[in-house]
Design an enzyme around this catalytic site. Structure first.
Site, PDB file in Angstrom:
ATOM      1  N   LYS A 235       0.767  -1.011  -0.020  1.00 44.43           N
ATOM      2  CA  LYS A 235       0.041   0.138  -0.025  1.00 44.43           C
ATOM      3  C   LYS A 235       0.942   1.151  -0.035  1.00 44.43           C
ATOM      4  O   LYS A 235       1.763   1.227   0.850  1.00 44.43           O
ATOM      5  CB  LYS A 235      -1.006  -0.275   1.172  1.00 44.43           C
ATOM      6  CG  LYS A 235      -2.017   1.087   1.431  1.00 44.43           C
ATOM      7  CD  LYS A 235      -2.729   1.043   2.617  1.00 44.43           C
ATOM      8  CE  LYS A 235      -3.897   2.172   2.853  1.00 44.43           C
ATOM      9  NZ  LYS A 235      -4.775   1.806   3.703  1.00 44.43           N
ATOM     10  N   SER A 307      -9.330   2.050   3.106  1.00 47.34           N
ATOM     11  CA  SER A 307      -8.440   2.704   2.299  1.00 47.34           C
ATOM     12  C   SER A 307      -7.277   1.629   1.292  1.00 47.34           C
ATOM     13  O   SER A 307      -6.843   2.084   0.686  1.00 47.34           O
ATOM     14  CB  SER A 307      -7.728   3.683   2.684  1.00 47.34           C
ATOM     15  OG  SER A 307      -6.643   3.292   4.099  1.00 47.34           O
ATOM     16  N   SER A 331      -9.965  -0.223   7.008  1.00 44.92           N
ATOM     17  CA  SER A 331      -9.268  -0.024   5.853  1.00 44.92           C
ATOM     18  C   SER A 331      -8.797  -1.322   5.371  1.00 44.92           C
ATOM     19  O   SER A 331      -8.459  -1.222   4.304  1.00 44.92           O
ATOM     20  CB  SER A 331      -8.335   0.925   5.875  1.00 44.92           C
ATOM     21  OG  SER A 331      -8.709   2.309   5.920  1.00 44.92           O
TER      22      SER A 331
END
Length: 619
Positions: A235, A307, A331
């Site tokens: 990420k 996210s 997330s």
């Protein structure tokens, strides 16, 4: 004369301030307030010899004071402090101007001018452990299962959807090189990344370098374990030198950090090969980023949620074998549920966070998104352990998830638990009982908001003050929340933490089972789980038709998932139960259609890359 006294006072305080001798500054200031109470400019004539606007002269001077310095009533109301009378409000305004603001500005100058929360960590450390553990260094590794007779598939598509343990066997047996494997996933990144809007940076040069090193080590007889030569993605809030770390935000899209994140170091030492930095929603919020909005491979009309949007979408689509995501509140769990991947949100503190953009130091966690629970265990084993620069990280003495005797476990199930999971575990000898995680605290969502938003604002104070929040990709997200957080008082923030402590204690006292099964994406459970710091494994349990399907033969589906929750420091229990369930089901082995949705299906306003892909395939 008064002017000289004022000037002397101001100059002396400024000199002390520059030397950063805070306690001396305070003592000198208080001395001047006592000796020269009338030297405070502007407000001075309204205060008694003690420096306070007391009852005796309050009425006498109040109207004049209010004319010269109006009481900011709305400000007090926003802080739920309207109970002060106007005299006290004027006194508070004076104190805030003369004492609070210099301290606030001094602290901001020291630590608040760099965004992201990567440095100067708070010493207020959250420890999620329910039992004290003696500090021990983790030495033993999990006892991974070995699949015998693994053969290399004939086509790259089949290779792309193999598990980590299967790929590891191919590499170890030299049936495929890491360089070949890396090329397969780099091609998929280039093919599907634009379709799903899930990839920010392809690290091709670094990937081939690490793959060649992995192959060379194997040629020398040095095998580093099941991640040796296996490609993966990070990420893009996780820093890697020489590559952008954009945090998904147009404000930072050109940012390159000369930092090597702890989790990246751990994976590199395990022989894994970084092939891409994957989409983070802007500043780790949702699935919207500066390059678009990440899609769900199972239904490309849907967005992935976030996210950890890129890690979930890419793992689901076979673009990477696994990825590292992060969760503050939801997330990992939300995009994993939407995209139908198996994921682990580990115990808070299990994985070090140095080099990772911070939202909240007492909530942020890193975890793997994979094809299976066994793969999650493999990755956790590589990245867990004490990070010397992360005050919250711990050496957690986890059991081996592959050696847990599940017949000795009592597992609860909630009303929203997936029935198939309950039935499978029961058939395997687990004692399944109805369960309700009872607690009286009714403000878990509010506690989360206060904690997360205030902490985030502390890490992005400069960003807000410079009005860069005006360019944020979704104005109803961080910009709105952080403006609201600006007026949360320190007292109310601490009260929220005390309420959190009460919640943790109540959950602990009522956690009478070894684990429990429940909806992974229920907002209340997401909030409570993150506040407590408990681990959860998200696993796919089936599929259903998409609503309003344009045709019966569409390949698009809606994923069904559930969660296995365990107490802090018992990640191995949740993983063992998930591994057991997946040993007799194949939901986690299904492949999403991505943009191959079927000849009689259509999507309104598809990504432009889908149009190009269809033109290449002729429909």
């Amino acid at each position: 004369m008064q002017f000289l006294v004022d000037a002397l006072r101001d100059r002396l305080i400024e000199c002390v301030k520059k030397k950063k001798i805070f306690d001396i500054k305070v003592r000198i200031y208080r001395m001047f307030c006592k000796i020269l109470p009338q030297s405070t400019r502007g407000y001075s004539r309204y205060f008694t010899s003690s420096g306070k606007l007391g009852p005796k002269n309050c009425g006498e001077h109040l109207e004049q004071a209010k004319n010269d310095f109006p009481v900011c009533k709305c400000g007090f109301d926003m802080l739920d402090a309207g109970f002060f009378n106007d005299c006290k409000k004027l006194e508070i305004q004076k104190g805030a101007k003369d004492f609070n603001l210099p301290v606030i500005r001094s602290n901001r100058k020291l630590v608040g001018n760099v965004n992201g929360g990567l440095h100067n960590l708070s010493p207020l450390v959250f420890n999620s452990a329910w039992k004290s553990q003696d500090a021990k260094q983790i030495t033993g590794k999990f006892n991974y299962p070995v699949s015998s007779g693994i053969q290399r598939p004939k086509n790259d598509e089949d290779i792309a959807f193999m598990s980590i343990l299967e790929l590891g066997q191919l590499v170890k047996a030299k049936l495929i090189t890491s360089e070949e494997l890396t090329a397969i996933f780099l091609n998929r990144l280039k093919r599907y990344g634009p379709v799903l809007e899930s990839v920010i940076t392809i690290t091709e040069e670094l990937a081939y370098k690490q793959a060649k090193e992995a192959d060379q080590l194997l040629a020398e007889g040095r095998y580093l374990g099941p991640l040796h030569g296996i490609p993966y993605g990070l990420k893009d809030i996780i820093a890697v030198p020489n590559y952008p770390t954009t945090w998904g935000s147009k404000s930072f899209k050109d940012q390159v950090l000369d930092v090597e994140a702890w989790v990246y170091k751990r994976l590199k030492s395990a022989g894994a090969v970084l092939v891409a930095k994957l989409v983070s929603g802007s500043l780790a919020y949702d699935d919207i980023w500066f390059g678009g909005r990440t899609r769900n491979p199972w239904n490309i009309e849907e967005f992935s949620t976030g996210s950890s949007a890129g890690p979930a979408s890419c793992t689901s689509a076979g673009i990477v074998p696994f990825a590292i995501g992060s969760e503050t509140v939801g997330s990992i769990t939300y995009p994993a549920s939407r995209c139908g991947v198996t994921a682990l949100r580990p115990t808070f503190g299990a994985v070090g966070r140095t080099g990772v953009m911070s939202i909240s130091e007492s909530l942020d966690k890193l975890g793997p998104l994979c094809r299976s629970a066994a793969d999650c265990a493999v990755v956790l084993d590589a990245i867990r352990g004490k990070d010397p620069d992360d005050l919250s990280s711990r050496d957690i003495m986890l059991g081996d998830p592959f050696s847990v005797d599940i017949t000795k476990l009592t597992v609860g199930y909630l009303e929203d638990a997936d029935k198939e999971v309950v039935d499978v575990l029961k058939s395997k000898g687990v004692n399944m009982v109805p369960f309700n995680p009872d607690y009286t605290v009714d403000s878990a969502q509010g506690i989360v908001s206060f904690t997360m938003d205030v902490d985030m604002l502390a890490h992005f104070d400069e960003w807000q003050r410079s009005n860069r929040d005006d360019e944020f990709e979704a104005q109803d997200q961080w910009p709105l929340e952080l403006r609201r957080a600006r007026v949360i008082s320190a007292v109310d923030y601490i009260q929220a933490q005390r309420s959190r402590s009460k919640l943790i204690q109540e959950v602990k006292e009522n956690f009478k089972v070894d684990a429990f099964i429940g909806d992974a994406s229920d907002w209340e459970k997401v909030c409570v789980g993150n506040l407590v710091g408990m681990p959860i494994v998200v696993l796919p349990t089936g599929f259903k038709k998409i609503p309003n399907a344009p045709s019966d033969d569409t390949r698009r589906k809606t994923t069904i998932t559930t969660g296995i929750y365990a107490p802090p420091d018992h990640d191995h229990v949740a993983l063992a139960l998930a591994v057991t369930y997946q040993s007799v089901t194949n939901h986690h082995k299904q492949r999403p259609p991505a943009d191959n949705i079927g000849p009689n299906d259509s999507i309104p306003n598809p990504p432009i890359s889908i149009v190009h892909a269809r033109q290449l395939r002729g429909y």
